[in-house]
Design a protein around this motif. Structure first.
Motif, PDB file in Angstrom:
ATOM      1  N   HIS A 130       0.827  -1.210   0.000  1.00  0.00           N
ATOM      2  CA  HIS A 130       0.000   0.000   0.000  1.00  0.00           C
ATOM      3  C   HIS A 130       0.859   1.257   0.000  1.00  0.00           C
ATOM      4  O   HIS A 130       1.735   1.416   0.843  1.00  0.00           O
ATOM      5  CB  HIS A 130      -0.920   0.021   1.225  1.00  0.00           C
ATOM      6  CG  HIS A 130      -1.810   1.205   1.252  1.00  0.00           C
ATOM      7  ND1 HIS A 130      -3.045   1.190   0.654  1.00  0.00           N
ATOM      8  CD2 HIS A 130      -1.655   2.437   1.771  1.00  0.00           C
ATOM      9  CE1 HIS A 130      -3.608   2.379   0.815  1.00  0.00           C
ATOM     10  NE2 HIS A 130      -2.775   3.149   1.488  1.00  0.00           N
ATOM     11  N   GLU A 131       0.587   2.115  -0.967  1.00  0.00           N
ATOM     12  CA  GLU A 131       1.208   3.439  -1.017  1.00  0.00           C
ATOM     13  C   GLU A 131       0.073   4.461  -0.941  1.00  0.00           C
ATOM     14  O   GLU A 131      -0.803   4.488  -1.808  1.00  0.00           O
ATOM     15  CB  GLU A 131       2.006   3.608  -2.309  1.00  0.00           C
ATOM     16  CG  GLU A 131       3.184   2.658  -2.402  1.00  0.00           C
ATOM     17  CD  GLU A 131       3.987   2.874  -3.662  1.00  0.00           C
ATOM     18  OE1 GLU A 131       4.910   3.694  -3.626  1.00  0.00           O
ATOM     19  OE2 GLU A 131       3.660   2.222  -4.671  1.00  0.00           O
ATOM     20  N   PRO A 143      -5.298   6.649   3.068  1.00  0.00           N
ATOM     21  CA  PRO A 143      -4.227   6.206   3.959  1.00  0.00           C
ATOM     22  C   PRO A 143      -4.323   4.723   4.316  1.00  0.00           C
ATOM     23  O   PRO A 143      -5.412   4.133   4.287  1.00  0.00           O
ATOM     24  CB  PRO A 143      -4.424   7.071   5.202  1.00  0.00           C
ATOM     25  CG  PRO A 143      -5.875   7.391   5.198  1.00  0.00           C
ATOM     26  CD  PRO A 143      -6.276   7.492   3.744  1.00  0.00           C
ATOM     27  N   PHE A 144      -3.182   4.148   4.661  1.00  0.00           N
ATOM     28  CA  PHE A 144      -3.155   2.740   5.074  1.00  0.00           C
ATOM     29  C   PHE A 144      -4.085   2.517   6.264  1.00  0.00           C
ATOM     30  O   PHE A 144      -4.677   1.443   6.392  1.00  0.00           O
ATOM     31  CB  PHE A 144      -1.727   2.319   5.432  1.00  0.00           C
ATOM     32  CG  PHE A 144      -1.635   0.856   5.803  1.00  0.00           C
ATOM     33  CD1 PHE A 144      -1.620  -0.113   4.820  1.00  0.00           C
ATOM     34  CD2 PHE A 144      -1.574   0.463   7.122  1.00  0.00           C
ATOM     35  CE1 PHE A 144      -1.553  -1.461   5.156  1.00  0.00           C
ATOM     36  CE2 PHE A 144      -1.502  -0.881   7.468  1.00  0.00           C
ATOM     37  CZ  PHE A 144      -1.488  -1.847   6.481  1.00  0.00           C
ATOM     38  N   LEU A 145      -4.231   3.506   7.111  1.00  0.00           N
ATOM     39  CA  LEU A 145      -5.101   3.379   8.273  1.00  0.00           C
ATOM     40  C   LEU A 145      -6.511   2.958   7.873  1.00  0.00           C
ATOM     41  O   LEU A 145      -7.176   2.222   8.592  1.00  0.00           O
ATOM     42  CB  LEU A 145      -5.139   4.692   9.057  1.00  0.00           C
ATOM     43  CG  LEU A 145      -5.951   4.683  10.350  1.00  0.00           C
ATOM     44  CD1 LEU A 145      -5.422   3.621  11.310  1.00  0.00           C
ATOM     45  CD2 LEU A 145      -5.935   6.039  10.995  1.00  0.00           C
ATOM     46  N   GLN A 146      -6.961   3.387   6.712  1.00  0.00           N
ATOM     47  CA  GLN A 146      -8.299   3.006   6.253  1.00  0.00           C
ATOM     48  C   GLN A 146      -8.369   1.497   6.005  1.00  0.00           C
ATOM     49  O   GLN A 146      -9.351   0.860   6.327  1.00  0.00           O
ATOM     50  CB  GLN A 146      -8.667   3.762   4.980  1.00  0.00           C
ATOM     51  CG  GLN A 146     -10.099   3.538   4.552  1.00  0.00           C
ATOM     52  CD  GLN A 146     -10.509   4.465   3.415  1.00  0.00           C
ATOM     53  OE1 GLN A 146      -9.876   5.489   3.199  1.00  0.00           O
ATOM     54  NE2 GLN A 146     -11.542   4.097   2.718  1.00  0.00           N
ATOM     55  N   VAL A 147      -7.309   0.927   5.468  1.00  0.00           N
ATOM     56  CA  VAL A 147      -7.252  -0.522   5.264  1.00  0.00           C
ATOM     57  C   VAL A 147      -7.107  -1.217   6.610  1.00  0.00           C
ATOM     58  O   VAL A 147      -7.820  -2.171   6.915  1.00  0.00           O
ATOM     59  CB  VAL A 147      -6.059  -0.906   4.355  1.00  0.00           C
ATOM     60  CG1 VAL A 147      -5.914  -2.412   4.260  1.00  0.00           C
ATOM     61  CG2 VAL A 147      -6.221  -0.297   2.976  1.00  0.00           C
ATOM     62  N   ALA A 148      -6.176  -0.732   7.428  1.00  0.00           N
ATOM     63  CA  ALA A 148      -5.871  -1.370   8.707  1.00  0.00           C
ATOM     64  C   ALA A 148      -7.038  -1.324   9.678  1.00  0.00           C
ATOM     65  O   ALA A 148      -7.168  -2.196  10.532  1.00  0.00           O
ATOM     66  CB  ALA A 148      -4.646  -0.716   9.332  1.00  0.00           C
ATOM     67  N   GLY A 153      -3.281 -10.174   1.766  1.00  0.00           N
ATOM     68  CA  GLY A 153      -3.281  -9.055   2.695  1.00  0.00           C
ATOM     69  C   GLY A 153      -2.531  -7.860   2.151  1.00  0.00           C
ATOM     70  O   GLY A 153      -2.189  -7.809   0.971  1.00  0.00           O
ATOM     71  N   TRP A 154      -2.311  -6.882   3.008  1.00  0.00           N
ATOM     72  CA  TRP A 154      -1.667  -5.623   2.661  1.00  0.00           C
ATOM     73  C   TRP A 154      -0.436  -5.417   3.533  1.00  0.00           C
ATOM     74  O   TRP A 154      -0.401  -5.841   4.684  1.00  0.00           O
ATOM     75  CB  TRP A 154      -2.586  -4.443   2.965  1.00  0.00           C
ATOM     76  CG  TRP A 154      -3.684  -4.197   2.018  1.00  0.00           C
ATOM     77  CD1 TRP A 154      -3.681  -3.303   0.980  1.00  0.00           C
ATOM     78  CD2 TRP A 154      -4.979  -4.780   2.022  1.00  0.00           C
ATOM     79  NE1 TRP A 154      -4.893  -3.318   0.346  1.00  0.00           N
ATOM     80  CE2 TRP A 154      -5.721  -4.222   0.970  1.00  0.00           C
ATOM     81  CE3 TRP A 154      -5.600  -5.753   2.810  1.00  0.00           C
ATOM     82  CZ2 TRP A 154      -7.015  -4.564   0.674  1.00  0.00           C
ATOM     83  CZ3 TRP A 154      -6.901  -6.105   2.528  1.00  0.00           C
ATOM     84  CH2 TRP A 154      -7.584  -5.514   1.470  1.00  0.00           C
ATOM     85  N   LEU A 155       0.523  -4.697   2.972  1.00  0.00           N
ATOM     86  CA  LEU A 155       1.681  -4.230   3.729  1.00  0.00           C
ATOM     87  C   LEU A 155       1.843  -2.739   3.459  1.00  0.00           C
ATOM     88  O   LEU A 155       1.647  -2.291   2.337  1.00  0.00           O
ATOM     89  CB  LEU A 155       2.968  -4.910   3.245  1.00  0.00           C
ATOM     90  CG  LEU A 155       3.167  -6.382   3.522  1.00  0.00           C
ATOM     91  CD1 LEU A 155       4.430  -6.871   2.828  1.00  0.00           C
ATOM     92  CD2 LEU A 155       3.267  -6.628   5.006  1.00  0.00           C
TER      93      LEU A 155
END
Length: 100
Positions: free
Chosen positions: A26-27, A34-39, A61-63
């Motif tokens: 994720h960029e 933002p990654f926070l939305q995924v996390a 998953g995502w990193l």
């Protein structure tokens, strides 16, 4: 965003290609969120051991980019160089050589 660019489409393409797992790096700028939305679980679970639907994939998953960059560096690989290579039509996936 076109359907092929969505994360579910990426996981499905990886499964069709025979992958047992896939991680999306994720960029924030490229994703435009933002990654926070995924996390936080707003999209899909950030790490899935059992597929969301029938699939040969055992992991998805995502990193975050910084985490992926660090992991790749530990394998002697450079994220930006790999990203450039992946844009080339001749690019093919390759197994990562994990030290014992």
């Amino acid at each position: 965003m076109v359907i092929a660019g969505r994360v579910g489409s990426k996981f499905e393409a990886a499964a069709r290609a025979g992958a047992l797992g896939a991680l999306v790096i994720h960029e924030d700028a490229a994703a435009s969120y933002p990654f926070l939305q995924v996390a936080s679980g707003d999209a899909l679970p950030g790490f899935v051991l059992a597929p969301l639907k029938p699939s040969p994939m055992q992991l998805s998953g995502w990193l975050r980019r910084d985490v992926a960059t660090d992991l790749l560096a530990r394998l002697g690989l450079e994220f930006d160089a790999l990203k450039r290579q992946a844009r080339e039509p001749a690019f093919r996936a390759f197994p990562l050589q994990v030290p014992p």
